[in-house]
Design a protein around this motif. Structure first.
Motif, short mmCIF file in Angstrom:
data_model
loop_
_atom_site.label_atom_id
_atom_site.label_comp_id
_atom_site.label_asym_id
_atom_site.label_seq_id
_atom_site.Cartn_x
_atom_site.Cartn_y
_atom_site.Cartn_z
N TYR A 75 59.47 30.24 91.84
CA TYR A 75 59.42 28.87 92.37
C TYR A 75 60.18 28.74 93.69
O TYR A 75 59.74 28.01 94.58
N ALA A 76 61.32 29.44 93.80
CA ALA A 76 62.10 29.35 95.03
C ALA A 76 61.28 29.88 96.21
O ALA A 76 61.20 29.25 97.26
N LEU A 77 60.65 31.04 96.00
CA LEU A 77 59.83 31.64 97.05
C LEU A 77 58.68 30.72 97.43
O LEU A 77 58.38 30.50 98.61
N TRP A 78 58.03 30.15 96.43
CA TRP A 78 56.93 29.21 96.63
C TRP A 78 57.39 28.06 97.52
O TRP A 78 56.75 27.71 98.52
N PHE A 79 58.56 27.48 97.18
CA PHE A 79 59.07 26.34 97.93
C PHE A 79 59.36 26.74 99.38
O PHE A 79 58.98 26.03 100.32
N VAL A 80 60.01 27.89 99.55
CA VAL A 80 60.38 28.32 100.90
C VAL A 80 59.12 28.54 101.75
O VAL A 80 59.03 28.04 102.89
N LEU A 81 58.15 29.24 101.18
CA LEU A 81 56.91 29.49 101.93
C LEU A 81 56.19 28.20 102.28
O LEU A 81 55.73 28.00 103.41
N ALA A 82 56.09 27.30 101.29
CA ALA A 82 55.40 26.03 101.53
C ALA A 82 56.08 25.27 102.66
O ALA A 82 55.41 24.72 103.55
N ALA A 83 57.43 25.25 102.63
CA ALA A 83 58.16 24.50 103.66
C ALA A 83 57.91 25.11 105.04
O ALA A 83 57.65 24.39 106.01
N ILE A 84 57.97 26.46 105.12
CA ILE A 84 57.78 27.11 106.42
C ILE A 84 56.38 26.84 106.96
O ILE A 84 56.20 26.47 108.12
#
Lengths: 414, 336
Positions: A75-84
């Motif tokens: 989930y953390a990776l998902w959030f970071v990628l989505a934000a970028i």
């Protein structure tokens, strides 16, 4: 420049009134464009642009994190990628479609929004874990009515774990200890702090002493809490040794672990807060009130006690409440000075004393019944204690705010 | 009115015993009490100075034992070799926390003051203020049970791509990311916890100053055609710079002195270069873990007190620098 274009266009286009008139809209132009010329609306992206970009970011981020994570989504990776993806995509599109300035503006707006979300995640997580895990702890009746003296032995915890004994053990001793220590610290700190701020506001005329006090109170605000704990120990050891030599008592320097030692350590942290807040409150008392009192022939000390302090009392009470809220959560100084204990101790001058923050630390770090399968019982109690501590602190803060708002003196007519 | 008051004054001169005013009538002791109260207030102020002097004197006095022993003479070298890993750990953890926490805190303050819907912004600000009041031991427990396990995958990734991979292919990996993360109980996790803790503090100081930006400056910038970001860059930041710096310094001071979060999150003791595997320590952690078990008056006891003095001096220096920066910028900020 787009501003000048806008102005020229709007002066040439018909006013809305003429458009809505009996003649009807002219056939050449779209009526909505007459009311709101394109030069005003054209330089923005459609409303669905940002949500759509965000959706693209979320979907693409999911796909990438799915591929990287090997069929399981982090989930953390998902959030970071989505934000970028969201931030970059919206910047590039805005820059391509509109101009660089608007794109920069949008970039920073998005960064601020993302930062706000990033800040919220851990803060919500803290509250969530304390409330969810703590709620289980505080629902047992033993939590509020018992101390831990029965549970020090592993056998008792084992019995609870196997269901042979009811859930036992609580934080009564820690709550009593916290309240006693904080109350004592408040009783010592508030008169000293209040009198000091009275001196600063009413008596000193900006001399070297008052400047020195203001400066060193600022310095005191920055004292690390662990250093305050060291000071508490040292002060108490000095007092004990001196009393011993004078024949007042027969404590040795090693017997410093007492409630009063913790209270002394907390005073070092509390006094500067009290001075700062009450000083501010005394300064906002209008000078006319003091002058009116002097004009009636009232002496200065009675003016201070009967006119200045009653006017500022709500602010003072709020400041003191905030100071209490600050020190009641302090762990390190109490750990050094009052130590730990598993039973109730009402005596401030004899023996160690448990407090809520120290209880939380001690129980998490060294669970009753040892680490391993029995640790969950201790953790449950410790989360409960954390919830109680947070509730106390939040309630004190709310009370301070309410006092400051409701009982504030009415403003003068000016 | 005038005649009334002259009458009263005349009356009083005639018969001073006769009371007319409740406040005055009780005031028999007069000047003596007045002087007494003034003295009491002054004494309280001086008492605070004495306490602070006591803290400083006590710390320095008891630190002497760590630097000088009668049998051995000066042992400064021994103390330094004992103390430097802790001092370094303290500074590294605090600075990492500041790098992570400060930009986000400033952005949150900006969100509340200039981006959030006006109705919600006050509530959000109040909630952030409440979060500043959460005791550090709670943050420590959260870091220990929630954050540390959640950070482990990141540490594996960092260790893989910044240490193992370059070492195999280039012959040299970044030593800060060496080693196995274990349960994630390392100083990097501790600095993330500290970043979360100092975020509300920095953010509330910055928000206060952002809100105070003169409306005229902002409106002037907007009227000249500036976008919102340009307005913030041109009007808000120049006005708020001293406030931002003092807020950040306040957060740094808090991070340097923070004890419980580090004590609970970090496991292991020895010094090492890696920040992602268990080990390393900070000054407050060393004191909190060992002070209770160390006998009064032993060399180790003196060393712990001396560590406290070092921490005191570091935080003092940070506060002084903050004050100096603020006072220097106030003169040139063009505000007011």
């Amino acid at each position: 420049m787009s501003e000048t274009e806008t102005r020229e266009n709007s002066s040439q286009t018909p006013t809305p009134a003429s458009v809505a008139g009996p003649a009807g809209p002219s056939g050449q132009q779209d009526p909505s464009e007459l009311i709101r010329p394109r030069s005003l609306t054209g330089n923005v992206l459609p409303k669905w642009f940002l949500p759509a970009t965000a959706a693209v970011g979320v979907v693409v981020g999911f796909v990438i994190s799915y591929l990287i994570g090997g069929q399981s989504v982090n989930y953390a990776l998902w959030f970071v990628l989505a934000a970028i993806i969201y931030v970059l995509l919206s910047y590039l599109v805005t820059r391509q479609q509109l101009n660089k300035r608007k794109a920069t503006d949008g970039l920073w707006r998005n960064l601020v929004y993302v930062a706000f979300v990033i800040a919220l995640i851990p803060l919500i997580s803290v509250i969530w874990s304390v409330v969810v895990d703590g709620f289980q702890g505080i629902t047992h009746s033993s939590f509020w009515t018992q101390d831990m003296s029965q549970n020090a032995a592993r056998t008792r915890e084992q019995a609870i774990h196997e269901g042979e004994a009811p859930m036992g053990g609580g934080v009564l001793h820690a709550i009593i200890g916290s309240l006693l220590i904080t109350l004592t610290a408040t009783i010592i700190s508030v008169p000293i702090g209040l009198l000091t701020s009275i001196y600063l506001v009413e008596y000193s005329r900006g001399g070297p002493l008052s400047r020195g006090i203001t400066f060193f109170v600022d310095v005191m605000t920055g004292i690390p809490s662990i250093v305050a704990g060291l000071f508490g120990v040292a002060a108490m050891q000095t007092i004990l040794v001196m009393g011993n030599q004078l024949g007042l008592w027969s404590y040795t320097a090693g017997n410093y672990s007492m409630g009063i030692t913790a209270a002394i350590a907390l005073c070092v942290l509390m006094i500067p807060v009290v001075v700062r807040t009450t000083e501010e409150m005394l300064r906002v008392v209008p000078n006319e009130l003091r002058e009116a009192s002097y004009a009636l022939g009232v002496r200065k000390w009675r003016t201070v006690l009967k006119v200045v302090i009653p006017t500022a009392i709500s602010g003072i009470a709020a400041g003191v409440t905030l100071a209490i809220a600050r020190v009641i959560g302090e762990t390190a100084p109490i750990l050094l000075t009052a130590g730990t204990l598993t039973r109730v101790n009402w005596d401030m001058f004899a023996g160690s004393m448990m407090s809520l923050p120290v209880y939380i630390y001690q129980t998490f770090r060294y669970p009753f019944g040892g680490p391993g399968e029995l640790a969950y019982l201790s953790e449950q109690r410790a989360w409960g204690a954390a919830l109680v501590l947070i509730m106390i602190v939040m309630t004190l803060n709310l009370i301070a705010r309410i006092i400051a708002n409701v009982f504030a003196p009415k403003k003068t007519g000016r | 009115m005038t005649t009334d008051s002259t009458d009263t004054r005349a009356q009083r001169r005639k018969s001073p015993k006769k009371p007319e005013n409740a406040l005055v009538s009780a005031d028999r002791a007069g000047a003596g009490l007045d002087r007494g109260f003034a003295g009491l207030a002054k004494a309280a102020g001086i008492f605070i100075l004495i306490i602070l002097a006591f803290v400083a004197i006590f710390l320095s006095w008891n630190s002497v034992g760590a630097l000088y022993q009668e049998e051995e003479g000066l042992i400064i070298g021994r103390f330094l070799s004992y103390a430097w890993p802790f001092a370094l750990g303290t500074v590294v953890v605090a600075i990492l926390a500041l790098i992570m926490g400060a930009p986000i805190a400033i952005a949150v303050a900006l969100y509340i003051s200039h981006y959030a819907p006006p109705k919600a912004s006050k509530t959000i600000g109040y909630i952030i203020d409440l979060l500043a009041a959460i005791p550090s031991v709670v943050y420590g427990a959260w870091g220990m049970f929630v954050l540390a396990p959640a950070m482990v995958p990141l540490y594996h990734w960092l260790s893989q791509w910044l240490y193992t991979w370059p070492e195999e292919n280039l012959g040299w990996g970044i030593p800060f990311f060496a080693g196995s993360p274990g349960l994630g109980q390392n100083i990097f996790t501790a600095s993330v916890v500290l970043a979360v803790m100092i975020l509300p503090i920095i953010s509330s100081v910055c928000r206060e100053i952002f809100i105070q930006t003169p409306k005229l400056h902002e409106e002037a910038a907007l009227a000249l055609g500036a976008t919102r970001w340009e307005m913030i860059k041109m009007a808000v930041f120049p006005f708020a710079r001293p406030g931002i710096i003092s807020g950040v310094m306040l957060g740094l001071g808090r991070a340097l002195g923070e004890t419980m979060a580090v004590v609970m999150v970090v496991s292991g003791l020895g010094f090492q270069l890696s920040i992602i595997s268990p080990g390393n320590s900070t000054i407050p952690r060393e004191i909190a873990l060992n002070f209770g078990e160390t006998g009064h008056g032993t060399e180790r006891w003196h060393q712990l007190v001396a560590l406290g003095l070092v921490l005191f001096v570091i935080t003092l220096a940070v506060n002084m620098v903050a004050r100096w920066i603020v006072s220097r910028h106030k003169e040139f900020s063009g505000a007011n």
